[in-house]
Each structure stands twice: as C-alpha cells, then as structure tokens.
Design a protein around this motif. Structure first.
Motif, PDB file in Angstrom:
ATOM      1  N   CYS A   1      25.344   8.057  -1.829  1.00 11.79           N
ATOM      2  CA  CYS A   1      26.530   8.324  -1.089  1.00 11.79           C
ATOM      3  C   CYS A   1      26.279   7.995   0.197  1.00 11.79           C
ATOM      4  N   LEU A   2      25.401   8.977   1.160  1.00  9.53           N
ATOM      5  CA  LEU A   2      25.356   9.146   2.362  1.00  9.53           C
ATOM      6  C   LEU A   2      25.123   7.568   3.175  1.00  9.53           C
ATOM      7  N   TRP A   3      24.615   7.074   2.337  1.00  6.24           N
ATOM      8  CA  TRP A   3      23.929   5.572   2.557  1.00  6.24           C
ATOM      9  C   TRP A   3      25.058   5.159   2.782  1.00  6.24           C
ATOM     10  N   VAL A   4      25.834   4.795   1.734  1.00  7.99           N
ATOM     11  CA  VAL A   4      27.023   4.147   1.762  1.00  7.99           C
ATOM     12  C   VAL A   4      28.502   4.347   2.757  1.00  7.99           C
ATOM     13  N   VAL A   5      28.242   5.138   2.940  1.00  6.84           N
ATOM     14  CA  VAL A   5      29.678   6.025   3.695  1.00  6.84           C
ATOM     15  C   VAL A   5      29.367   5.917   5.577  1.00  6.84           C
ATOM     16  N   GLN A   6      27.755   6.009   5.835  1.00  9.91           N
ATOM     17  CA  GLN A   6      26.820   6.361   7.217  1.00  9.91           C
ATOM     18  C   GLN A   6      27.454   5.270   8.260  1.00  9.91           C
TER      19      GLN A   6
ATOM     20  N   PHE B   1      30.867   4.933   9.023  1.00 10.53           N
ATOM     21  CA  PHE B   1      31.680   5.758   8.699  1.00 10.53           C
ATOM     22  C   PHE B   1      31.668   7.523   9.330  1.00 10.53           C
ATOM     23  N   ILE B   2      31.204   7.622   9.328  1.00 11.69           N
ATOM     24  CA  ILE B   2      31.094   8.962   9.278  1.00 11.69           C
ATOM     25  C   ILE B   2      31.045   9.480  10.689  1.00 11.69           C
TER      26      ILE B   2
ATOM     27  N   PHE C   1      34.860   8.921  11.562  1.00 18.10           N
ATOM     28  CA  PHE C   1      35.217  10.280  10.397  1.00 18.10           C
ATOM     29  C   PHE C   1      35.527  11.653  11.078  1.00 18.10           C
TER      30      PHE C   1
ATOM     31  N   HIS D   1      33.936   1.987  16.436  1.00 15.13           N
ATOM     32  CA  HIS D   1      34.331   3.677  16.265  1.00 15.13           C
ATOM     33  C   HIS D   1      35.637   3.539  16.658  1.00 15.13           C
TER      34      HIS D   1
ATOM     35  N   LEU E   1      38.202   2.696  13.498  1.00 17.71           N
ATOM     36  CA  LEU E   1      38.034   3.635  12.992  1.00 17.71           C
ATOM     37  C   LEU E   1      38.433   5.080  13.324  1.00 17.71           C
TER      38      LEU E   1
ATOM     39  N   PHE F   1      41.370   6.875  11.039  1.00 18.01           N
ATOM     40  CA  PHE F   1      41.135   8.146   9.809  1.00 18.01           C
ATOM     41  C   PHE F   1      41.705   9.327   9.732  1.00 18.01           C
TER      42      PHE F   1
END
Length: 368
Positions: free
Chosen positions: A27-32, A34-35, A38, A166, A169, A173
C-alpha cells in the motif's frame, strides 16, 4: 485435570504478521507518489483550519464557499509567488551562464581594499601581484567547475513540472481535507484510540497543536522577517532583492536569522560608497533581526502550550533529517514523545523532599 488453554499456532501467527507487513508495504508503494503532497496538504489544513471555520461563519455557514476562498488564498500565497520566483531565478541565471561559458568572467579589481586602514594598500598590492602571477590561469581552471556547478543548480531549479505536480496534489488534497476535515480527524482519532486508548487520542490532538504552533511561531515569524528584510533590500537598491529574500526565508526557517543575508548587503552598500542607504539598512536590519524574540514566543503559545526549546530543536532536527517537511515532522515527534514520557513518569508518585527523606532515614536508623 484437563488443560482448557489452546496451544498457539506459531506458524499461523508468523504468516499472518508477514502477510500484514506485505500488505502495508504494498500500500505504501502504491501511494508513494502522493505522500509528499498529502503531507504538505495535511500541515497546511491543520494550520489554517481555524481560519476556515471563521470564513464558514462569515459566509452564511456554507462550507463550499469557505473552501473556495481558502483555495484561492492558497494559490495567491503559495503557488503564484513560488512559480514567479523560480521563473525569475531561471531568467536571471542566463547572463551568469553566458559570462562563464564565453570566458567574459574575470577576477575583480577589489579597489575598495585601499580604503581599509593600515593594511589596505598591502592587501590591494598582494591581490594584484597574485593576479599578475597567474590569476587569469587560476580563473581559467576554475571556470569549468563553476560553470558546471551553476548549470546544475539552474537545472535543479528548472524542474518546474515536478514542482507544479506536487503543488497541484497539495491543492487537491487540501480541498478534500477542507471539505471532509471533521470526518478525517474523527477517523484518525478513532484509529488512535483503537491503537493506544486515551493516550493515542491525546497524542493525535497534541500532534495537531504542535503543527499549528510551528506554523504560527516558526513559519509566520520567518515570513515576517523575510518580507521586511526583502523590503529593506529593495528600498536600499540592493540587486536581486527577490532572490535574497528567498534565501533569507530559508535562513530564518532553519533558525539562523536574517542577518546572514542582511550583513553582506550592508557591507556591499558601504563599500560601493552608498553610506546613507547602508546606514538605513543597518538600522532596519537591527529591527528585523530582533522581531523573532517578541513574535515567535507569543505565536507558539497561541498554537500549543509547549516549551520553546522543544519546538526549535524539532524544527532544526527535522529539517536536517527529513528536509522541508521535517519542519513540521520534527516538532510533532518531539512534542508527542515528550508528552507521552511526561504522562508515563507522572503515573508514579513524586519522591519526598531531601529533608523528609533524611529524617525518615534517621528514624529508621534509630528504631533499628
């Protein structure tokens, strides 16, 4: 006697923990991607949430209108100035690169050395003797490295696409968090309660207060000092005042103060013969440099009742460890850890005073 306790299935527990770890990492890999956006949006929303609530009250209780106004304010305060700054930085670097690449850059004459009492003439003669002995050769050798370094910095500043991504995003967010802020906060607090009970909920609330304290006490103070210092530079006629203002903002954020930029500007004004504006900038710099002693403690107390040394240590350590986002991560980690440690220590009764302890020890010795 029958043992009613069930034996633990150790392989099942290990596989369950491994599966959960794999799912979290995936999950962290997928949302990396956007971290970062966010994280910035979360800090901005937490810091400006009271302003949103006030705007909603003024705008007839309409959350949509308040969110729209807040997004316009974010664009005006963050996106447009930084984009203009990056554009001006790239444009102003063109003459420097052209001078370096064409070989037009030559060592300075440093005629102001003659004005230094006692040793000025010797320094000036020594400098020109160095130039006569091979100063041009030295500059010719240094020119490729200076050019490569300048080109690298300009190339880093020219990555406008990634920066704008960035920013987009962060705006997206921020709008979502403004719109559903109460639900998001309730969900985070619910998870914290499930994880650590009342202490978890208190830690989440303290984290929000620490972020607001940093935003008010550190960021706002740095912005005030940088803007006032930039106004002084522009009025005094110092070139590239906008670029120096941004550098001053960075030095104020890392708690080094604005004097690292203002003092060289004052010296340059005096050396260039403009003593009047040099004196004006000197007086103005003294005022700007002392503002943080009055503004920062008051603003930090408005955000959270936390020790000032804890906030400043978290700001500096967070910047070194995590970069710009560490400006908020560092104080949050220190504040939450300090409060949890303080609550854990206060669960035990305080020790008696030294006099009482000695008297009790004497009584025990007497009875024995």
């Amino acid at each position: 006697m029958v043992d009613l306790r069930q034996s633990r299935d150790v392989p099942q527990i290990m596989l369950s923990v491994l599966f959960l770890a794999i799912m979290i990492i995936a999950c962290l890999w997928v949302v990396q991607p956007f971290i970062l956006g966010f994280a910035w949006a979360g800090t901005v929303v937490i810091a400006t949430w009271p302003l949103l609530v006030r705007l909603q009250r003024v705008l007839f209780g309409r959350r949509s209108l308040a969110v729209l106004v807040m997004m316009l304010l974010l664009i005006l305060l963050f996106i447009i100035p930084v984009a203009l700054l990056v554009n001006s930085l790239v444009d102003s670097s063109g003459p420097v690169i052209h001078a370096i690449s064409t070989g037009a850059m030559s060592p300075p004459d440093l005629a102001w050395l003659n004005s230094i009492p006692f040793v000025g003439e010797k320094l000036y003669a020594g400098w020109h003797s160095l130039l006569d002995m091979g100063g041009s050769a030295i500059m010719a050798k240094l020119r490729p490295y200076v050019g490569a370094t300048t080109t690298w910095f300009v190339g880093q500043a020219a990555h406008i696409g990634r920066f704008m991504l960035h920013c987009a995003l962060m705006l997206l967010f921020s709008a979502l968090l403004y719109w559903r802020g109460e639900q998001v906060a309730r969900g985070i607090r619910h998870f914290a309660i499930r994880l650590a009970g009342k202490r978890g909920d208190a830690a989440v609330l303290l984290a929000g207060q620490a972020i607001r304290a940093v935003a008010l006490g550190v960021v706002v103070t740095a912005l005030v000092q940088a803007v006032l210092g930039g106004v002084g530079l522009a009025i005094s006629g110092v070139p590239y005042a906008t670029l120096f203002t941004v550098v001053m903002l960075m030095t104020c954020l890392v708690q080094l103060g604005p004097l690292l930029v203002l003092v060289p500007a004052i010296i340059w004004l005096y050396w260039s013969g403009d003593s009047t504006w040099g004196t004006v900038l000197l007086v103005w710099s003294c005022v700007v440099a002392t503002l943080d002693n009055f503004i920062r403690p008051v603003l930090i107390r408005m955000g959270a009742d936390l020790p000032l040394i804890l906030i400043l240590s978290g700001v500096i350590g967070g910047l070194v460890a995590f970069g710009m986002i560490g400006l908020f991560i560092g104080p949050v980690l220190l504040a939450v850890s300090w409060r949890l440690f303080s609550a854990w220590v206060n669960e035990a009764p305080e020790p008696a005073t030294a006099d009482n302890s000695l008297s009790e020890a004497d009584d025990l010795d007497t009875h024995s």
